[in-house]
Motif scaffolding. Structure first.
Motif, PDB file in Angstrom:
ATOM      1  N   THR B  60      31.941  86.743  77.793  1.00  0.00           N
ATOM      2  CA  THR B  60      32.359  87.418  79.031  1.00  0.00           C
ATOM      3  C   THR B  60      33.035  88.743  78.664  1.00  0.00           C
ATOM      4  O   THR B  60      33.261  89.017  77.484  1.00  0.00           O
ATOM      5  CB  THR B  60      33.370  86.573  79.848  1.00  0.00           C
ATOM      6  N   GLN B  61      33.370  89.488  79.714  1.00  0.00           N
ATOM      7  CA  GLN B  61      34.067  90.751  79.469  1.00  0.00           C
ATOM      8  C   GLN B  61      35.502  90.455  79.023  1.00  0.00           C
ATOM      9  O   GLN B  61      36.158  89.548  79.551  1.00  0.00           O
ATOM     10  CB  GLN B  61      34.087  91.599  80.749  1.00  0.00           C
ATOM     11  N   LYS B  62      35.971  91.225  78.083  1.00  0.00           N
ATOM     12  CA  LYS B  62      37.322  91.013  77.551  1.00  0.00           C
ATOM     13  C   LYS B  62      38.366  91.610  78.498  1.00  0.00           C
ATOM     14  O   LYS B  62      38.143  92.667  79.083  1.00  0.00           O
ATOM     15  CB  LYS B  62      37.430  91.701  76.192  1.00  0.00           C
ATOM     16  N   SER B  70      34.374  89.436  85.474  1.00  0.00           N
ATOM     17  CA  SER B  70      33.744  89.967  84.269  1.00  0.00           C
ATOM     18  C   SER B  70      32.469  90.734  84.627  1.00  0.00           C
ATOM     19  O   SER B  70      31.681  90.280  85.465  1.00  0.00           O
ATOM     20  CB  SER B  70      33.416  88.796  83.333  1.00  0.00           C
ATOM     21  N   MET B  72      29.312  92.700  82.573  1.00  0.00           N
ATOM     22  CA  MET B  72      28.683  93.105  81.306  1.00  0.00           C
ATOM     23  C   MET B  72      27.320  93.686  81.621  1.00  0.00           C
ATOM     24  O   MET B  72      26.638  93.261  82.573  1.00  0.00           O
ATOM     25  CB  MET B  72      28.533  91.896  80.378  1.00  0.00           C
ATOM     26  N   ASP B  76      23.462  95.410  76.939  1.00  0.00           N
ATOM     27  CA  ASP B  76      24.270  94.926  75.818  1.00  0.00           C
ATOM     28  C   ASP B  76      23.822  93.528  75.400  1.00  0.00           C
ATOM     29  O   ASP B  76      23.858  93.173  74.224  1.00  0.00           O
ATOM     30  CB  ASP B  76      25.746  94.896  76.211  1.00  0.00           C
ATOM     31  N   ASP B 195      24.053  94.297  86.094  1.00  0.00           N
ATOM     32  CA  ASP B 195      25.268  93.646  85.565  1.00  0.00           C
ATOM     33  C   ASP B 195      25.126  92.126  85.561  1.00  0.00           C
ATOM     34  O   ASP B 195      24.452  91.546  86.410  1.00  0.00           O
ATOM     35  CB  ASP B 195      26.479  94.008  86.432  1.00  0.00           C
ATOM     36  N   THR B 197      27.740  88.478  84.763  1.00  0.00           N
ATOM     37  CA  THR B 197      29.135  88.047  84.634  1.00  0.00           C
ATOM     38  C   THR B 197      29.363  87.343  83.287  1.00  0.00           C
ATOM     39  O   THR B 197      30.332  87.620  82.590  1.00  0.00           O
ATOM     40  CB  THR B 197      29.499  87.058  85.774  1.00  0.00           C
ATOM     41  N   GLN B 222      34.106  95.133  73.906  1.00  0.00           N
ATOM     42  CA  GLN B 222      34.386  94.877  75.316  1.00  0.00           C
ATOM     43  C   GLN B 222      34.112  93.415  75.698  1.00  0.00           C
ATOM     44  O   GLN B 222      34.357  93.004  76.828  1.00  0.00           O
ATOM     45  CB  GLN B 222      33.564  95.813  76.221  1.00  0.00           C
ATOM     46  N   MET B 223      33.603  92.624  74.742  1.00  0.00           N
ATOM     47  CA  MET B 223      33.246  91.234  75.039  1.00  0.00           C
ATOM     48  C   MET B 223      34.166  90.265  74.296  1.00  0.00           C
ATOM     49  O   MET B 223      34.742  90.604  73.268  1.00  0.00           O
ATOM     50  CB  MET B 223      31.800  90.952  74.605  1.00  0.00           C
TER      51      MET B 223
END
Lengths: 217, 372
Positions: B60-62, B70, B72, B76, B195, B197, B222-223
């Motif tokens: 997930t997104q950090k 989240s 992403m 990516d 995008d 999640t 970022q993850m």
């Protein structure tokens, strides 16, 4: 055997001297009565013999225990000494037998043995009817007899009694002394503080504490 | 009379005080247990989102406060999938829809239909939606049952109307209570084109999972990766805050409980000074006197613990039907709950009794006997 030599006890940083140069020897099985005016140090002497207090100076030995300083196994010693307080000091929320049992905690007796012995002692002091009564439902004399039963709970070799007959009627006094006599026959040593000259007269030896000094009456 | 019997007799002397002390412990226990259950339940519910996909770990997104926030980039994920140790990645977009009081947090999952099997989804009725169908939806069998919708029915999600084309099962309660839509459709309705999640990552057999996770977090700063429920706090700061609040509130409840119990036992000690003097005079050791005081308090604490669990149960019953927690809270009364209650109560009792017990034990008998 009780042996006190040159006992001195002061309070308030030495300003109040309660006992001074007390010498006392009590043989095993002997019954000694100590009289004296209020504040003469009678109770203080008993407290020293019961290891509830320490002397300021002098030595005191009871059945081989040196009580002059820090007492080895003081709890065991207190259990083996019978002590009757002047004010009974029964726990108000416990029945008479339970109060007697309290002294037997920490001994090898099981709970049922403790209960049986408490009832037997109260019976000996003719209080069988009051086993389950709380102190509030006992007369002053009955309470004093419960306190005596508690002091005798662990079959002590020495009984230290502070006015044990103070609130007893003549009949009750006889009951108590009959028990004392039977226990003395088995070797019980008794040191009793009393104001009552008639009671003191029943002792083997009468002593008087006067201004902190012990003398034969 | 046994030693424990004596404790009970002593406690009966002041029944109201004993009851109030037990209630003080109960409040401490109830607070700790209730917060613990709520936090645990919320964590489990939240973690289930990450466990819907059959994966070795999730990405997930950090730094997001809520894992559902989240975001992403699908690009990516493609790059992530190029790692030789990655067998496959499935990216999903997750959204929450309020369907009323019974379903305030209805889950919508956007996923490409060809990745469903990989995601652990089984079709149990109807058919799979089209990859770009704008008005087709599938329902988990629990959602189907809860909403009373089946294949052929229409379903309103927000401002859009969908036709239920299939019913699925994931063998996971949270997934089975959700709806699935084509990924592009949900991205469009949520205005999040491209995008996702969460991404579910499967690792090639024999690969070092931990090393791969470290590599991903290094290459894609970022993850963040999550493998177990206990790691979920790494991805969801709300849960971190909730856990911290739980710990803080528990410590506070414990402290207040200890102070109340200590205060009560101190009053009791002052009233019973003469009694302790008598006990010491007839040969009770300091340890036995301490045990008496601590034992009495622990009895009250255990009564308080039982009471506290009862209060906690009632509180959770209420919370389950309150506002945002409705449908989200699934409390579990596990052994851990009772262990926590017992530990809290024992802690309160022991710490609260320690000082009064020490004072009782250290009394000089003669001085105690002189007190009125």
């Amino acid at each position: 055997m009780i042996e006190a030599v040159g006992l001195r006890k002061t309070y308030d940083h030495g300003r109040v001297e309660v006992l001074r140069d007390v010498h006392l020897t009590v043989e095993p099985g002997e019954f000694v009565a100590i009289s004296g005016a209020s504040g003469s140090g009678k109770s203080t002497l008993l407290h020293l013999l019961a290891a509830l207090d320490r002397p300021t100076a002098g030595t005191v030995r009871v059945n081989g225990h040196d009580l002059s300083g820090r007492v080895h196994d003081v709890n065991g010693y207190r259990r083996r000494i019978g002590l009757v307080f002047q004010l009974h000091n029964l726990l108000p929320h416990l029945a008479a037998a339970r109060n007697v049992e309290l002294a037997m905690f920490g001994t090898h007796h099981s709970p049922s043995e403790r209960a049986q012995r408490a009832v037997a002692l109260l019976d000996d002091l003719q209080l069988g009817y009051a086993v389950h009564r709380s102190p509030a439902r006992l007369s002053g004399g009955e309470r004093q007899r419960v306190a005596i039963a508690r002091a005798l709970a662990n079959e002590p070799k020495v009984l230290l009694a502070d006015e044990p007959t103070g609130s007893l009627d003549a009949g009750s006094i006889e009951v108590v002394f009959e028990l004392f006599d039977s226990l003395r026959a088995k070797g019980l040593t008794i040191v009793m503080v009393t104001h009552d000259s008639a009671v003191a007269a029943r002792a083997d030896r009468q002593l008087t504490l006067n201004q902190g000094t012990l003398a034969r009456t | 009379m046994t030693f424990v019997g004596l404790m009970f007799r002593n406690l009966r002397v002041k029944p109201l005080r004993s009851a109030l002390t037990a209630i003080a412990v109960a409040v401490g226990v109830a607070s700790g247990v209730t917060l613990g259950i709520v936090t645990h339940s919320l964590r489990e519910t939240a973690v289930q989102i990450l466990q819907i996909g059959k994966a070795d770990f999730s990405v997930t997104q950090k730094g997001v406060t809520d894992v559902l926030n989240s975001v992403m980039d699908e690009g990516d994920l493609v790059a992530l999938g190029n790692d030789p140790d990655v067998e496959s990645t499935v990216g999903v977009l997750v959204s929450i829809e309020d369907l009323g009081d019974d379903n305030p947090m209805f889950l919508e999952i956007g996923i490409q239909p060809e990745r469903m099997e990989e995601f652990g989804v089984r079709l149990v009725q109807g058919e799979v939606y089209g990859a770009t169908a704008p008005d087709e939806v599938m329902l988990g069998y629990r959602a189907s049952r809860n909403l009373g919708k089946t294949v052929g029915d229409t379903l309103q999600l927000g401002e859009f109307t969908y036709r239920v084309v299939g019913i699925f099962a994931t063998d996971q309660e949270f997934g089975d209570s959700a709806a699935m839509l084509p990924l592009v459709t949900l991205q469009a309705t949520e205005r999040k084109p491209g995008d996702v999640t969460i991404a579910f990552v499967r690792v090639r057999p024999g690969a070092d999972v931990d090393a791969l996770r470290q590599r991903i977090e290094r290459d894609f700063p970022q993850m963040i990766t999550v493998r177990t429920a206990s790691e979920f706090g790494r991805a969801d700061r709300n849960l971190q805050l909730l856990s911290a609040a739980d710990d803080g509130a528990t410590i506070l409840a414990l402290t207040i409980g200890v102070i109340i119990v200590a205060n009560t036992m101190l009053i009791t000690f002052l009233e019973r000074t003469r009694e302790f003097g008598v006990l010491r005079a007839v040969g009770w050791s300091r340890r036995r006197v301490m045990s008496l005081v601590i034992g009495e308090t622990l009895i009250l604490s255990l009564v308080g613990a039982s009471l506290g669990i009862g209060i906690s149960y009632l509180a959770i019953q209420v919370l389950e039907h309150v506002g945002n927690l409705a449908g989200v809270l699934h409390p579990e009364y596990t052994v851990e709950v009772f262990r926590r209650a017992l530990l809290t109560a024992t802690g309160i009792g022991f710490l609260g009794a320690l000082y009064p017990a020490l004072r009782a034990a250290l009394l000089v008998p003669l001085e105690a006997l002189r007190r009125e």
